[in-house]
Design an enzyme around this catalytic site. Structure first.
Site, PDB file in Angstrom:
ATOM      1  N   HIS A   7      28.286  45.164  57.779  1.00  0.00           N
ATOM      2  CA  HIS A   7      27.278  45.593  56.806  1.00  0.00           C
ATOM      3  C   HIS A   7      27.473  47.034  56.340  1.00  0.00           C
ATOM      4  CE1 HIS A   7      24.403  42.220  58.389  1.00  0.00           C
ATOM      5  NE2 HIS A   7      25.377  41.755  57.634  1.00  0.00           N
ATOM      6  N   TYR A  65      17.869  56.544  53.252  1.00  0.00           N
ATOM      7  CA  TYR A  65      19.145  56.536  53.985  1.00  0.00           C
ATOM      8  C   TYR A  65      19.554  57.938  54.444  1.00  0.00           C
ATOM      9  CZ  TYR A  65      19.877  51.585  53.336  1.00  0.00           C
ATOM     10  OH  TYR A  65      19.747  50.224  53.423  1.00  0.00           O
ATOM     11  N   ASN A  87      25.734  46.666  62.662  1.00  0.00           N
ATOM     12  CA  ASN A  87      25.115  47.990  62.643  1.00  0.00           C
ATOM     13  C   ASN A  87      25.898  48.949  61.759  1.00  0.00           C
ATOM     14  OD1 ASN A  87      23.448  46.830  64.467  1.00  0.00           O
ATOM     15  ND2 ASN A  87      24.314  47.840  66.258  1.00  0.00           N
ATOM     16  N   THR A 124      20.865  40.842  68.493  1.00  0.00           N
ATOM     17  CA  THR A 124      20.629  40.463  67.094  1.00  0.00           C
ATOM     18  C   THR A 124      19.673  39.276  67.040  1.00  0.00           C
ATOM     19  OG1 THR A 124      21.613  39.665  65.025  1.00  0.00           O
ATOM     20  CG2 THR A 124      22.819  39.130  67.049  1.00  0.00           C
ATOM     21  N   SER A 125      18.798  39.288  66.029  1.00  0.00           N
ATOM     22  CA  SER A 125      17.857  38.171  65.859  1.00  0.00           C
ATOM     23  C   SER A 125      18.576  36.934  65.317  1.00  0.00           C
ATOM     24  CB  SER A 125      16.722  38.578  64.918  1.00  0.00           C
ATOM     25  OG  SER A 125      17.257  39.010  63.683  1.00  0.00           O
ATOM     26  N   CYS A 167      30.843  55.499  45.444  1.00  0.00           N
ATOM     27  CA  CYS A 167      30.554  55.540  44.013  1.00  0.00           C
ATOM     28  C   CYS A 167      30.230  54.129  43.531  1.00  0.00           C
ATOM     29  CB  CYS A 167      31.762  56.089  43.264  1.00  0.00           C
ATOM     30  SG  CYS A 167      31.514  56.104  41.486  1.00  0.00           S
ATOM     31  N   CYS A 206      33.638  53.688  40.862  1.00  0.00           N
ATOM     32  CA  CYS A 206      35.056  53.856  41.206  1.00  0.00           C
ATOM     33  C   CYS A 206      35.227  53.794  42.728  1.00  0.00           C
ATOM     34  CB  CYS A 206      35.586  55.163  40.598  1.00  0.00           C
ATOM     35  SG  CYS A 206      35.194  56.644  41.548  1.00  0.00           S
TER      36      CYS A 206
HETATM   37  C1  BJW Z   1      17.298  43.912  71.993  1.00  0.00           C
HETATM   38  C2  BJW Z   1      16.945  45.184  72.496  1.00  0.00           C
HETATM   39  C3  BJW Z   1      17.650  45.643  73.624  1.00  0.00           C
HETATM   40  C4  BJW Z   1      15.720  44.769  70.801  1.00  0.00           C
HETATM   41  N1  BJW Z   1      18.608  44.873  74.166  1.00  0.00           N
HETATM   42  N2  BJW Z   1      18.231  43.176  72.555  1.00  0.00           N
HETATM   43  C5  BJW Z   1      18.782  31.257  53.136  1.00  0.00           C
HETATM   44  C6  BJW Z   1      19.526  30.738  54.192  1.00  0.00           C
HETATM   45  C7  BJW Z   1      20.678  31.374  54.652  1.00  0.00           C
HETATM   46  C8  BJW Z   1      21.112  32.554  54.062  1.00  0.00           C
HETATM   47  C9  BJW Z   1      20.379  33.059  53.006  1.00  0.00           C
HETATM   48  C10 BJW Z   1      19.232  32.431  52.560  1.00  0.00           C
HETATM   49  N3  BJW Z   1      18.724  33.181  51.539  1.00  0.00           N
HETATM   50  C11 BJW Z   1      19.508  34.270  51.354  1.00  0.00           C
HETATM   51  C12 BJW Z   1      20.536  34.201  52.238  1.00  0.00           C
HETATM   52  C13 BJW Z   1      21.633  35.183  52.413  1.00  0.00           C
HETATM   53  C14 BJW Z   1      21.183  36.447  53.110  1.00  0.00           C
HETATM   54  C15 BJW Z   1      20.467  36.061  54.401  1.00  0.00           C
HETATM   55  O1  BJW Z   1      21.061  35.830  55.435  1.00  0.00           O
HETATM   56  N4  BJW Z   1      19.136  36.004  54.373  1.00  0.00           N
HETATM   57  C16 BJW Z   1      18.360  35.540  55.528  1.00  0.00           C
HETATM   58  C17 BJW Z   1      17.496  36.670  56.060  1.00  0.00           C
HETATM   59  C18 BJW Z   1      17.565  34.352  55.107  1.00  0.00           C
HETATM   60  N5  BJW Z   1      22.402  37.204  53.383  1.00  0.00           N
HETATM   61  C19 BJW Z   1      22.913  38.050  52.500  1.00  0.00           C
HETATM   62  O2  BJW Z   1      22.384  38.267  51.426  1.00  0.00           O
HETATM   63  C20 BJW Z   1      24.252  38.673  52.861  1.00  0.00           C
HETATM   64  N6  BJW Z   1      25.156  38.497  51.779  1.00  0.00           N
HETATM   65  C21 BJW Z   1      25.533  37.297  51.359  1.00  0.00           C
HETATM   66  O3  BJW Z   1      25.152  36.265  51.867  1.00  0.00           O
HETATM   67  O4  BJW Z   1      26.377  37.359  50.277  1.00  0.00           O
HETATM   68  C22 BJW Z   1      26.723  36.160  49.615  1.00  0.00           C
HETATM   69  C23 BJW Z   1      27.527  36.589  48.395  1.00  0.00           C
HETATM   70  C24 BJW Z   1      28.838  36.150  48.268  1.00  0.00           C
HETATM   71  C25 BJW Z   1      29.578  36.554  47.152  1.00  0.00           C
HETATM   72  C26 BJW Z   1      29.001  37.383  46.184  1.00  0.00           C
HETATM   73  C27 BJW Z   1      27.710  37.831  46.340  1.00  0.00           C
HETATM   74  C28 BJW Z   1      26.948  37.427  47.449  1.00  0.00           C
HETATM   75  C29 BJW Z   1      24.109  40.175  53.073  1.00  0.00           C
HETATM   76  C30 BJW Z   1      23.283  40.526  54.250  1.00  0.00           C
HETATM   77  C31 BJW Z   1      23.136  42.044  54.346  1.00  0.00           C
HETATM   78  C32 BJW Z   1      22.176  42.479  55.425  1.00  0.00           C
HETATM   79  N7  BJW Z   1      21.934  43.879  55.307  1.00  0.00           N
HETATM   80  C33 BJW Z   1      21.039  44.535  56.282  1.00  0.00           C
HETATM   81  C34 BJW Z   1      20.779  45.996  55.815  1.00  0.00           C
HETATM   82  C35 BJW Z   1      22.031  46.858  56.059  1.00  0.00           C
HETATM   83  C36 BJW Z   1      21.804  48.262  55.695  1.00  0.00           C
HETATM   84  C37 BJW Z   1      20.722  48.957  56.512  1.00  0.00           C
HETATM   85  O5  BJW Z   1      20.838  49.061  57.736  1.00  0.00           O
HETATM   86  O6  BJW Z   1      19.770  49.430  55.910  1.00  0.00           O
HETATM   87  O7  BJW Z   1      21.643  44.510  57.582  1.00  0.00           O
HETATM   88  S1  BJW Z   1      19.522  43.641  56.531  1.00  0.00           S
HETATM   89  C38 BJW Z   1      19.397  43.989  58.264  1.00  0.00           C
HETATM   90  O8  BJW Z   1      19.454  42.764  59.027  1.00  0.00           O
HETATM   91  C39 BJW Z   1      20.660  44.792  58.604  1.00  0.00           C
HETATM   92  C40 BJW Z   1      21.071  44.178  59.917  1.00  0.00           C
HETATM   93  O9  BJW Z   1      22.442  44.396  60.146  1.00  0.00           O
HETATM   94  C41 BJW Z   1      20.712  42.733  59.738  1.00  0.00           C
HETATM   95  C42 BJW Z   1      20.545  41.970  61.043  1.00  0.00           C
HETATM   96  O10 BJW Z   1      19.460  42.472  61.788  1.00  0.00           O
HETATM   97  P1  BJW Z   1      19.603  42.576  63.382  1.00  0.00           P
HETATM   98  O11 BJW Z   1      20.625  43.580  63.714  1.00  0.00           O
HETATM   99  O12 BJW Z   1      19.758  41.219  63.933  1.00  0.00           O
HETATM  100  O13 BJW Z   1      18.175  43.239  63.761  1.00  0.00           O
HETATM  101  P2  BJW Z   1      16.790  42.527  64.108  1.00  0.00           P
HETATM  102  O14 BJW Z   1      15.756  43.596  64.082  1.00  0.00           O
HETATM  103  O15 BJW Z   1      16.552  41.363  63.245  1.00  0.00           O
HETATM  104  O16 BJW Z   1      16.988  41.971  65.590  1.00  0.00           O
HETATM  105  C43 BJW Z   1      17.148  42.831  66.698  1.00  0.00           C
HETATM  106  C44 BJW Z   1      17.168  41.975  67.969  1.00  0.00           C
HETATM  107  O17 BJW Z   1      17.476  42.819  69.061  1.00  0.00           O
HETATM  108  C45 BJW Z   1      15.818  41.299  68.267  1.00  0.00           C
HETATM  109  O18 BJW Z   1      16.033  39.904  68.522  1.00  0.00           O
HETATM  110  C46 BJW Z   1      15.336  42.013  69.542  1.00  0.00           C
HETATM  111  O19 BJW Z   1      14.667  41.166  70.441  1.00  0.00           O
HETATM  112  C47 BJW Z   1      16.643  42.488  70.155  1.00  0.00           C
HETATM  113  N8  BJW Z   1      16.533  43.712  70.979  1.00  0.00           N
HETATM  114  N9  BJW Z   1      15.989  45.707  71.777  1.00  0.00           N
HETATM  115  C48 BJW Z   1      18.894  43.658  73.688  1.00  0.00           C
HETATM  116  N10 BJW Z   1      17.398  46.853  74.239  1.00  0.00           N
HETATM  117 ZN    ZN Z   2      33.247  57.443  40.850  1.00  0.00          ZN
END
Ligand code: BJW
Ligand code: ZN
Length: 248
Positions: free
Chosen positions: A123, A67, A106, A192-193, A131, A134
């Site tokens: 996210h 990070y 993002n 977003t995917s 922390c 805290c």
């Molecule tokens: C263009 C382009 C251009 C390229 N123009 N387009 C089964 C079913 C459903 C859900 C779940 C499941 N099993 C587990 C889950 C839950 C899980 C989940 O969804 N998993 C699935 C993957 C299956 N979700 C979670 O765990 C979330 N929390 C949760 O559900 O909590 C429940 C809870 C409640 C109470 C207590 C405790 C828990 C949390 C999700 C957190 C995601 N975090 C990340 C990392 C963030 C930090 C970091 O950046 O390092 O977030 S993962 C990563 O994916 C990041 C992104 O924000 C996120 C989405 O990705 P994004 O942005 O869509 O990117 P890509 O690469 O996938 O897509 C890019 C797109 O752009 C592509 O389509 C390209 O074609 C396009 N593109 N250039 C236009 N120029």
């Molecule tokens: Zn602290």
């Protein structure tokens, strides 16, 4: 395609409440890699190692420094025409008394740099660390560390201020995004995917409340067949064409 762009622009021009959800694709043209697919950030990496609390607990320093490296890369990144178009779209909608909510998956903060206000960061953010014990938050360093830095207030180790898989999204932010999606006339999904929940479910909240939906993405996604106007191409090229004319 041209006709469909016009259609999307007319929907936005007539809407009272607009919600936009963005993902990493909107920042691709600023040189920030997306997550999935060829050239994605996770290519050759195990997601469980870097984007889960378990991965962080196993190798905290390695994850922390992944990070700090991404934070350093952000120093050279600037918003692109897609970010700028969304900031303009917000000004346009608000100037005619409408509401505009931008929710982003993002963590790069480029929407705010482009001038968008009230951005809902679903996210978390790469700009701060927090922390583990805290409420303390402080700027995320861009230099790699030899050991996980301790919290100046309580001594517990810091962590990136982002949301990993299995972690809850910030409750107030998720409620605000879900509320806005459930009330909007037009929902726009950008770069977003649409596979990560709960963010990917926002379009369904909007559609079930009767909104029209537009998608701007390089390629088809699981929501392409649900939306009214799918637009496939670069966000930086399509979004500027969706901003209504000042007189509209
Ligand atoms: C263009 C382009 C251009 C390229 N123009 N387009 C089964 C079913 C459903 C859900 C779940 C499941 N099993 C587990 C889950 C839950 C899980 C989940 O969804 N998993 C699935 C993957 C299956 N979700 C979670 O765990 C979330 N929390 C949760 O559900 O909590 C429940 C809870 C409640 C109470 C207590 C405790 C828990 C949390 C999700 C957190 C995601 N975090 C990340 C990392 C963030 C930090 C970091 O950046 O390092 O977030 S993962 C990563 O994916 C990041 C992104 O924000 C996120 C989405 O990705 P994004 O942005 O869509 O990117 P890509 O690469 O996938 O897509 C890019 C797109 O752009 C592509 O389509 C390209 O074609 C396009 N593109 N250039 C236009 N120029
Ligand atoms: Zn602290």
């Amino acid at each position: 395609m041209h006709g469909r762009v016009e259609e999307a622009r007319a929907l936005i021009a007539a809407a009272r409440q607009v919600v936009v959800l963005t993902g990493s694709g909107i920042s691709a043209e600023s040189g920030i890699p997306t997550f999935r697919g060829a050239g994605g950030l996770w290519k050759g990496m195990r997601v469980e190692d870097f984007a889960t609390p378990e991965g962080f607990n196993r190798r905290p320093l390695e994850v922390w420094n992944w990070y700090t490296r991404r934070r350093a890369e952000l120093e050279d990144s600037r918003p692109n025409s897609g970010h700028v178009a969304l900031a303009e779209m917000q000004r346009h909608v608000e100037a005619r008394g409408g509401s505009f909510v931008l929710a982003t998956q993002n963590i790069d903060g480029l929407h705010q740099v482009a001038g968008s206000t009230g951005v809902l960061e679903l996210h978390g953010t790469l700009r701060t660390a927090r922390c583990q014990a805290c409420p303390r938050r402080q700027p995320m360093p861009a230099q790699p560390a030899d050991a996980l830095p301790p919290c100046p207030d309580c001594g517990a180790p810091l962590r990136p201020d982002v949301v990993w898989f299995g972690e809850a999204l910030p409750e107030d932010v998720l409620i605000a995004a879900t509320d806005a999606a459930s009330r909007c006339d037009v929902f726009v999904s950008v770069g977003t995917s649409a596979v990560v929940y709960p963010a990917a479910g926002l379009v369904e909240w909007a559609l079930s409340a009767g909104a029209k939906a537009v998608e701007v993405n390089l390629e088809p996604t699981p929501i392409s067949r649900l939306v009214d106007v799918p637009l496939h191409g670069k966000a930086g090229e399509i979004l500027p064409q969706l901003v209504p004319e000042p007189s509209q």
